[in-house]
Design a protein around this motif. Structure first.
Motif, PDB file in Angstrom:
ATOM      1  N   LYS A   1       3.593 -70.536 -21.726  1.00  0.00           N
ATOM      2  CA  LYS A   1       4.107 -69.838 -22.273  1.00  0.00           C
ATOM      3  C   LYS A   1       3.276 -68.582 -21.534  1.00  0.00           C
ATOM      4  O   LYS A   1       3.454 -68.860 -20.389  1.00  0.00           O
ATOM      5  CB  LYS A   1       3.884 -68.934 -23.943  1.00  0.00           C
ATOM      6  CG  LYS A   1       4.219 -70.784 -24.956  1.00  0.00           C
ATOM      7  CD  LYS A   1       5.491 -71.375 -24.401  1.00  0.00           C
ATOM      8  CE  LYS A   1       6.269 -72.494 -25.259  1.00  0.00           C
ATOM      9  NZ  LYS A   1       7.508 -73.437 -24.863  1.00  0.00           N
ATOM     10  N   ASP A   2       3.162 -67.125 -21.349  1.00  0.00           N
ATOM     11  CA  ASP A   2       2.168 -66.725 -21.026  1.00  0.00           C
ATOM     12  C   ASP A   2       0.821 -66.291 -21.121  1.00  0.00           C
ATOM     13  O   ASP A   2       0.157 -65.061 -20.869  1.00  0.00           O
ATOM     14  CB  ASP A   2       3.444 -65.161 -22.004  1.00  0.00           C
ATOM     15  CG  ASP A   2       4.611 -64.786 -21.009  1.00  0.00           C
ATOM     16  OD1 ASP A   2       4.945 -65.414 -20.139  1.00  0.00           O
ATOM     17  OD2 ASP A   2       5.395 -64.114 -21.916  1.00  0.00           O
ATOM     18  N   GLY A   3       0.617 -67.218 -22.244  1.00  0.00           N
ATOM     19  CA  GLY A   3      -0.852 -67.015 -22.699  1.00  0.00           C
ATOM     20  C   GLY A   3      -1.791 -67.988 -21.499  1.00  0.00           C
ATOM     21  O   GLY A   3      -3.033 -67.901 -22.070  1.00  0.00           O
ATOM     22  N   TYR A   4      -1.623 -67.351 -20.623  1.00  0.00           N
ATOM     23  CA  TYR A   4      -2.548 -68.540 -19.317  1.00  0.00           C
ATOM     24  C   TYR A   4      -2.354 -67.018 -18.302  1.00  0.00           C
ATOM     25  O   TYR A   4      -1.628 -65.840 -18.028  1.00  0.00           O
ATOM     26  CB  TYR A   4      -2.567 -69.246 -18.555  1.00  0.00           C
ATOM     27  CG  TYR A   4      -1.729 -69.440 -18.327  1.00  0.00           C
ATOM     28  CD1 TYR A   4      -2.013 -69.731 -16.930  1.00  0.00           C
ATOM     29  CD2 TYR A   4      -0.456 -69.881 -18.012  1.00  0.00           C
ATOM     30  CE1 TYR A   4      -1.120 -70.437 -15.017  1.00  0.00           C
ATOM     31  CE2 TYR A   4       0.451 -70.208 -17.443  1.00  0.00           C
ATOM     32  CZ  TYR A   4       0.218 -70.548 -16.171  1.00  0.00           C
ATOM     33  OH  TYR A   4       0.954 -70.453 -15.151  1.00  0.00           O
ATOM     34  N   ASP A   5      -3.677 -66.290 -17.637  1.00  0.00           N
ATOM     35  CA  ASP A   5      -3.742 -65.482 -16.502  1.00  0.00           C
ATOM     36  C   ASP A   5      -4.238 -66.898 -15.024  1.00  0.00           C
ATOM     37  O   ASP A   5      -4.698 -67.284 -14.948  1.00  0.00           O
ATOM     38  CB  ASP A   5      -5.583 -64.925 -16.112  1.00  0.00           C
ATOM     39  CG  ASP A   5      -5.528 -64.538 -15.053  1.00  0.00           C
ATOM     40  OD1 ASP A   5      -4.901 -64.430 -14.234  1.00  0.00           O
ATOM     41  OD2 ASP A   5      -6.453 -64.160 -14.961  1.00  0.00           O
ATOM     42  N   ARG A   6      -2.406 -66.091 -14.646  1.00  0.00           N
ATOM     43  CA  ARG A   6      -2.966 -67.667 -13.091  1.00  0.00           C
ATOM     44  C   ARG A   6      -2.125 -67.176 -12.636  1.00  0.00           C
ATOM     45  O   ARG A   6      -3.235 -68.229 -11.810  1.00  0.00           O
ATOM     46  CB  ARG A   6      -0.921 -66.703 -13.462  1.00  0.00           C
ATOM     47  CG  ARG A   6      -0.308 -67.940 -11.722  1.00  0.00           C
ATOM     48  CD  ARG A   6       1.442 -67.185 -11.748  1.00  0.00           C
ATOM     49  NE  ARG A   6       2.350 -67.782 -12.212  1.00  0.00           N
ATOM     50  CZ  ARG A   6       3.797 -67.057 -12.130  1.00  0.00           C
ATOM     51  NH1 ARG A   6       3.606 -65.993 -11.318  1.00  0.00           N
ATOM     52  NH2 ARG A   6       4.447 -67.307 -13.244  1.00  0.00           N
ATOM     53  N   GLN A   7      -3.336 -65.951 -11.964  1.00  0.00           N
ATOM     54  CA  GLN A   7      -3.667 -65.301 -10.713  1.00  0.00           C
ATOM     55  C   GLN A   7      -5.808 -66.021 -10.594  1.00  0.00           C
ATOM     56  O   GLN A   7      -6.105 -65.905 -10.089  1.00  0.00           O
ATOM     57  CB  GLN A   7      -4.408 -63.772 -11.158  1.00  0.00           C
ATOM     58  CG  GLN A   7      -2.908 -63.719 -10.043  1.00  0.00           C
ATOM     59  CD  GLN A   7      -2.554 -62.205 -10.087  1.00  0.00           C
ATOM     60  OE1 GLN A   7      -3.859 -61.154 -10.321  1.00  0.00           O
ATOM     61  NE2 GLN A   7      -2.098 -61.586  -9.339  1.00  0.00           N
ATOM     62  N   GLY A   8      -5.857 -65.827 -12.364  1.00  0.00           N
ATOM     63  CA  GLY A   8      -7.432 -66.102 -12.768  1.00  0.00           C
ATOM     64  C   GLY A   8      -7.794 -68.129 -12.371  1.00  0.00           C
ATOM     65  O   GLY A   8      -8.246 -68.580 -11.510  1.00  0.00           O
ATOM     66  N   LEU A   9      -6.031 -68.737 -12.988  1.00  0.00           N
ATOM     67  CA  LEU A   9      -6.043 -69.729 -12.763  1.00  0.00           C
ATOM     68  C   LEU A   9      -6.596 -70.276 -11.421  1.00  0.00           C
ATOM     69  O   LEU A   9      -7.018 -71.384 -10.829  1.00  0.00           O
ATOM     70  CB  LEU A   9      -4.948 -70.483 -13.024  1.00  0.00           C
ATOM     71  CG  LEU A   9      -4.683 -71.856 -12.754  1.00  0.00           C
ATOM     72  CD1 LEU A   9      -5.648 -72.616 -14.057  1.00  0.00           C
ATOM     73  CD2 LEU A   9      -3.438 -72.769 -13.388  1.00  0.00           C
ATOM     74  N   GLN A  10      -5.677 -69.821 -10.789  1.00  0.00           N
ATOM     75  CA  GLN A  10      -5.659 -70.107  -9.055  1.00  0.00           C
ATOM     76  C   GLN A  10      -6.577 -69.455  -8.163  1.00  0.00           C
ATOM     77  O   GLN A  10      -7.437 -70.216  -7.631  1.00  0.00           O
ATOM     78  CB  GLN A  10      -4.681 -69.199  -8.189  1.00  0.00           C
ATOM     79  CG  GLN A  10      -3.065 -70.033  -8.456  1.00  0.00           C
ATOM     80  CD  GLN A  10      -1.960 -68.701  -7.774  1.00  0.00           C
ATOM     81  OE1 GLN A  10      -2.090 -66.827  -7.660  1.00  0.00           O
ATOM     82  NE2 GLN A  10      -0.955 -69.532  -8.255  1.00  0.00           N
ATOM     83  N   LYS A  11      -7.387 -68.617  -8.842  1.00  0.00           N
ATOM     84  CA  LYS A  11      -8.746 -68.189  -8.132  1.00  0.00           C
ATOM     85  C   LYS A  11      -9.916 -68.816  -8.818  1.00  0.00           C
ATOM     86  O   LYS A  11     -10.717 -69.716  -7.388  1.00  0.00           O
ATOM     87  CB  LYS A  11      -9.219 -66.945  -8.914  1.00  0.00           C
ATOM     88  CG  LYS A  11     -10.673 -66.316  -8.494  1.00  0.00           C
ATOM     89  CD  LYS A  11     -10.731 -65.120  -9.186  1.00  0.00           C
ATOM     90  CE  LYS A  11     -12.057 -64.251  -8.902  1.00  0.00           C
ATOM     91  NZ  LYS A  11     -13.176 -63.762  -9.384  1.00  0.00           N
ATOM     92  N   TYR A  12      -9.941 -69.192  -9.759  1.00  0.00           N
ATOM     93  CA  TYR A  12     -10.792 -70.191 -10.367  1.00  0.00           C
ATOM     94  C   TYR A  12     -10.686 -71.831  -9.843  1.00  0.00           C
ATOM     95  O   TYR A  12     -12.282 -72.678  -9.264  1.00  0.00           O
ATOM     96  CB  TYR A  12     -10.908 -70.346 -11.599  1.00  0.00           C
ATOM     97  CG  TYR A  12     -11.954 -68.840 -11.889  1.00  0.00           C
ATOM     98  CD1 TYR A  12     -13.313 -68.466 -11.730  1.00  0.00           C
ATOM     99  CD2 TYR A  12     -11.440 -68.025 -13.216  1.00  0.00           C
ATOM    100  CE1 TYR A  12     -13.410 -67.318 -12.018  1.00  0.00           C
ATOM    101  CE2 TYR A  12     -11.856 -66.683 -13.066  1.00  0.00           C
ATOM    102  CZ  TYR A  12     -13.379 -66.319 -12.427  1.00  0.00           C
ATOM    103  OH  TYR A  12     -13.703 -65.144 -12.847  1.00  0.00           O
TER     104      TYR A  12
END
Length: 218
Positions: free
Chosen positions: A59-70
């Motif tokens: 849902k909205d429960g994750y950091d999309r930009q953080g996922l891409q970064k890491y």
């Protein structure tokens, strides 16, 4: 048969297992826990479609930009320290097809920069007449667009082309484009309805080469 179209991740290179490690790492960094299992849920899909699956899962429960970064952080470090892991039989099959003067192309959901990096690092870029990547088309696998584009690039009819795939999305894409589809399983095994769409299933690319020789197709 006049051409062979290759998927990339899980087919030519053992990169999907690397991606599982990357998403495990990134998931823990952004607080959702190890998320490597999402590789199975998004097999064969491009970035846009994969993102939709992620949004359905979290849902909205994750950091999309953080996922891409890491994810990029992990992959950059991994490929700085390691070469792209080549699947068994790749060089044997490519050399055979080249000697037979068979046209070859890549049809992969991965972005172009990643595809070119892996092909060049493995020293196989020059075997292919062209590549069609996930960021070069509008519709992701399982839509047939990417295989139709690859056939057009090769200037061959789909029914005169083999497609080599490892995922359900990829098989559906190739089959509905009209290609003769061969499966080399990696992280996923086909259901009965998917098995009906393929003309053969082999444990590695060396076995695919042997099949071509035995059948005298090319």
């Amino acid at each position: 048969m006049k051409a062979v179209i290759f998927d990339m991740d899980g087919l030519m290179f053992d990169t999907e297992r690397v991606f599982m490690k990357a998403w495990d790492y990134a998931g823990e960094k952004i607080g959702i826990g190890k998320a490597g299992y999402m590789v199975i849920k998004t097999l064969g899909m491009n970035i846009v479609t994969s993102r939709q699956i992620w949004e359905q899962e979290f849902k909205d429960g994750y950091d999309r930009q953080g996922l891409q970064k890491y994810t990029k952080e992990f992959l950059r470090k991994y490929y700085t320290e390691n070469k792209v892991p080549v699947k068994h039989g790749l060089y044997l099959l490519l050399d055979y097809l080249k000697k037979q003067k068979v046209k070859m192309a890549v049809a992969t959901s991965s972005p172009r920069w990643e595809v070119e990096h892996h092909l060049r690092q493995a020293n196989v870029f020059d075997y292919f007449k062209g590549i069609v990547c996930g960021d070069m088309i509008k519709k992701s696998k399982p839509d047939p667009e990417i295989y139709l584009a690859a056939c057009e690039l090769l200037k061959e009819k789909p029914e005169e082309c083999y497609a080599l795939e490892d995922s359900e999305s990829g098989i559906l894409s190739a089959y509905h484009a009209g290609c003769k589809t061969i499966m080399i399983p990696d992280l996923w095994q086909p259901k009965e309805e998917i098995e009906k769409m393929i003309i053969g299933k082999f444990e590695n690319l060396e076995k695919v080469k042997e099949y071509f020789i035995e059948q005298n197709f090319i």
